[in-house]
Design a protein around this motif. Structure first.
Motif, PDB file in Angstrom:
ATOM      1  N   VAL A 174       3.930   2.235   2.541  1.00  0.00           N
ATOM      2  CA  VAL A 174       4.881   3.314   2.305  1.00  0.00           C
ATOM      3  C   VAL A 174       4.107   4.620   2.193  1.00  0.00           C
ATOM      4  N   ASP A 175       4.676   5.666   2.795  1.00  0.00           N
ATOM      5  CA  ASP A 175       4.131   7.015   2.646  1.00  0.00           C
ATOM      6  C   ASP A 175       5.035   7.785   1.703  1.00  0.00           C
ATOM      7  N   TYR A 176       4.433   8.403   0.693  1.00  0.00           N
ATOM      8  CA  TYR A 176       5.159   9.281  -0.220  1.00  0.00           C
ATOM      9  C   TYR A 176       4.679  10.703   0.049  1.00  0.00           C
ATOM     10  N   THR A 177       5.616  11.621   0.190  1.00  0.00           N
ATOM     11  CA  THR A 177       5.261  13.010   0.463  1.00  0.00           C
ATOM     12  C   THR A 177       5.923  13.924  -0.559  1.00  0.00           C
ATOM     13  N   LEU A 178       5.120  14.788  -1.153  1.00  0.00           N
ATOM     14  CA  LEU A 178       5.637  15.821  -2.040  1.00  0.00           C
ATOM     15  C   LEU A 178       5.654  17.117  -1.229  1.00  0.00           C
ATOM     16  N   PHE A 234      -0.910  -5.897  -5.731  1.00  0.00           N
ATOM     17  CA  PHE A 234      -0.536  -7.233  -5.275  1.00  0.00           C
ATOM     18  C   PHE A 234       0.965  -7.441  -5.453  1.00  0.00           C
ATOM     19  N   GLY A 235       1.648  -7.766  -4.364  1.00  0.00           N
ATOM     20  CA  GLY A 235       3.054  -8.130  -4.410  1.00  0.00           C
ATOM     21  C   GLY A 235       4.038  -6.998  -4.569  1.00  0.00           C
ATOM     22  N   SER A 236       3.579  -5.756  -4.680  1.00  0.00           N
ATOM     23  CA  SER A 236       4.505  -4.632  -4.828  1.00  0.00           C
ATOM     24  C   SER A 236       3.900  -3.396  -4.183  1.00  0.00           C
ATOM     25  N   ILE A 237       4.763  -2.418  -3.981  1.00  0.00           N
ATOM     26  CA  ILE A 237       4.334  -1.132  -3.425  1.00  0.00           C
ATOM     27  C   ILE A 237       4.312  -0.142  -4.579  1.00  0.00           C
ATOM     28  N   PRO A 238       3.143   0.359  -4.972  1.00  0.00           N
ATOM     29  CA  PRO A 238       3.086   1.228  -6.150  1.00  0.00           C
ATOM     30  C   PRO A 238       3.744   2.587  -5.902  1.00  0.00           C
ATOM     31  N   PRO A 239       4.717   2.964  -6.723  1.00  0.00           N
ATOM     32  CA  PRO A 239       5.321   4.299  -6.623  1.00  0.00           C
ATOM     33  C   PRO A 239       4.401   5.334  -7.280  1.00  0.00           C
ATOM     34  N   PRO A 240       4.701   6.614  -7.101  1.00  0.00           N
ATOM     35  CA  PRO A 240       3.846   7.656  -7.688  1.00  0.00           C
ATOM     36  C   PRO A 240       3.656   7.520  -9.202  1.00  0.00           C
ATOM     37  N   THR A 241       4.691   7.059  -9.926  1.00  0.00           N
ATOM     38  CA  THR A 241       4.568   6.943 -11.384  1.00  0.00           C
ATOM     39  C   THR A 241       3.534   5.899 -11.800  1.00  0.00           C
ATOM     40  N   GLU A 242       3.266   4.908 -10.931  1.00  0.00           N
ATOM     41  CA  GLU A 242       2.252   3.903 -11.246  1.00  0.00           C
ATOM     42  C   GLU A 242       0.861   4.322 -10.779  1.00  0.00           C
ATOM     43  N   THR A 243       0.800   5.367  -9.975  1.00  0.00           N
ATOM     44  CA  THR A 243      -0.481   5.801  -9.420  1.00  0.00           C
ATOM     45  C   THR A 243      -1.055   6.994 -10.163  1.00  0.00           C
ATOM     46  N   PHE A 244      -0.201   7.972 -10.458  1.00  0.00           N
ATOM     47  CA  PHE A 244      -0.660   9.210 -11.088  1.00  0.00           C
ATOM     48  C   PHE A 244      -0.228   9.273 -12.544  1.00  0.00           C
ATOM     49  N   ALA A 245      -1.128   9.674 -13.417  1.00  0.00           N
ATOM     50  CA  ALA A 245      -0.762   9.958 -14.802  1.00  0.00           C
ATOM     51  C   ALA A 245      -0.086  11.327 -14.854  1.00  0.00           C
ATOM     52  N   LEU A 277      -3.289  14.114   3.228  1.00  0.00           N
ATOM     53  CA  LEU A 277      -3.372  12.917   2.389  1.00  0.00           C
ATOM     54  C   LEU A 277      -4.116  13.277   1.112  1.00  0.00           C
ATOM     55  N   VAL A 278      -3.472  13.020  -0.040  1.00  0.00           N
ATOM     56  CA  VAL A 278      -4.098  13.363  -1.318  1.00  0.00           C
ATOM     57  C   VAL A 278      -4.478  12.137  -2.136  1.00  0.00           C
ATOM     58  N   GLY A 279      -4.040  10.958  -1.733  1.00  0.00           N
ATOM     59  CA  GLY A 279      -4.407   9.750  -2.466  1.00  0.00           C
ATOM     60  C   GLY A 279      -3.773   8.521  -1.862  1.00  0.00           C
ATOM     61  N   GLN A 280      -4.258   7.376  -2.297  1.00  0.00           N
ATOM     62  CA  GLN A 280      -3.680   6.107  -1.874  1.00  0.00           C
ATOM     63  C   GLN A 280      -3.847   5.098  -2.992  1.00  0.00           C
ATOM     64  N   ASP A 281      -2.989   4.085  -2.964  1.00  0.00           N
ATOM     65  CA  ASP A 281      -3.022   3.063  -3.995  1.00  0.00           C
ATOM     66  C   ASP A 281      -2.515   1.761  -3.389  1.00  0.00           C
ATOM     67  N   ALA A 282      -2.841   0.645  -4.016  1.00  0.00           N
ATOM     68  CA  ALA A 282      -2.402  -0.664  -3.554  1.00  0.00           C
ATOM     69  C   ALA A 282      -2.157  -1.558  -4.756  1.00  0.00           C
ATOM     70  N   ALA A 313       0.834  -1.205   0.000  1.00  0.00           N
ATOM     71  CA  ALA A 313       0.000   0.000   0.000  1.00  0.00           C
ATOM     72  C   ALA A 313       0.866   1.251   0.000  1.00  0.00           C
ATOM     73  N   SER A 314       0.425   2.244  -0.748  1.00  0.00           N
ATOM     74  CA  SER A 314       1.095   3.544  -0.802  1.00  0.00           C
ATOM     75  C   SER A 314       0.094   4.623  -0.434  1.00  0.00           C
ATOM     76  N   PHE A 315       0.561   5.553   0.407  1.00  0.00           N
ATOM     77  CA  PHE A 315      -0.237   6.714   0.793  1.00  0.00           C
ATOM     78  C   PHE A 315       0.528   7.956   0.355  1.00  0.00           C
ATOM     79  N   TYR A 316      -0.168   8.859  -0.339  1.00  0.00           N
ATOM     80  CA  TYR A 316       0.464  10.033  -0.928  1.00  0.00           C
ATOM     81  C   TYR A 316       0.005  11.292  -0.191  1.00  0.00           C
ATOM     82  N   TYR A 317       0.991  12.082   0.258  1.00  0.00           N
ATOM     83  CA  TYR A 317       0.722  13.298   1.025  1.00  0.00           C
ATOM     84  C   TYR A 317       1.293  14.498   0.293  1.00  0.00           C
TER      85      TYR A 317
END
Length: 182
Positions: free
Chosen positions: A170-174, A116-127, A109-114, A70-74
């Motif tokens: 994982v928490d990602y913060t911009l 299977f088997g990996s932690i999605p980085p911002p490039t896989e979550t946001f276009a 918190l501006v978004g979250q993503d999940a 799971a990824s949480f974006y802040y």
């Protein structure tokens, strides 16, 4: 398995004699289950083997034990402006409402993503990722990531020793400063 020649002989005799009863009916009258299994032990053994082996349950083959990362974006707004967030992908799981204002000095918190088997980085979550400044009721574009760059997001694991794959969070913060804004 031994072939039952007597049974075959009886069928052929019935067909040769042109009896009115079909040979399958004759077969049904002539052979019963008890005779079949008691005279042909190999048939009984094969039947029991299939029954016993067929009932063997293998639950391990049916369980899927793959974990979810799971990824949480802040957004950490360290600028002097109040900002609005917009995403290029409207399907982002649990994204912030684009009408939500992130005030100066606020981390939100501006978004979250999940995945299977990996932690999605911002490039896989946001276009794409855009920030707007709200002034006088008008939105003005002040920052844009298109394409999104992972290197601009600070990554914090719940446990620093965890790998970058698997069942971790994982928490990602911009962190946005005035120097980044147009």
């Amino acid at each position: 398995m031994a072939f039952n020649y007597a049974l075959l002989r009886d069928i052929l005799l019935a067909v040769r004699a042109h009896q009115l009863q079909p040979w399958l009916f004759k077969l049904g009258q002539r052979v019963n289950i008890h005779d079949l299994f008691m005279k042909n032990y190999s048939v009984a053994i094969i039947f029991l083997a299939f029954t016993i082996l067929g009932c063997k349950e293998k639950t391990d083959d049916y369980l899927i034990s793959e974990c979810v990362g799971a990824s949480f974006y802040y957004l950490d707004n360290q600028s002097t402006a109040n900002l609005l967030v917009d995403f290029g992908d409207p399907g982002l799981n649990q994204q912030i409402d684009t009408a939500t204002v992130i005030n100066s000095g606020q981390r939100k918190l501006v978004g979250q993503d999940a995945s299977f088997g990996s932690i999605p980085p911002p490039t896989e979550t946001f276009a794409s990722f855009e920030l707007y400044k709200l002034s006088g009721g008008k939105k003005t574009l002040v920052y844009k990531q298109d394409p999104v760059q992972n290197s601009l997001w600070f990554k914090r694991k719940q446990n620093p020793n965890d790998p970058d794959f698997g069942c971790q969070q994982v928490d990602y913060t911009l962190r946005v400063t005035d120097a980044m804004l147009k």
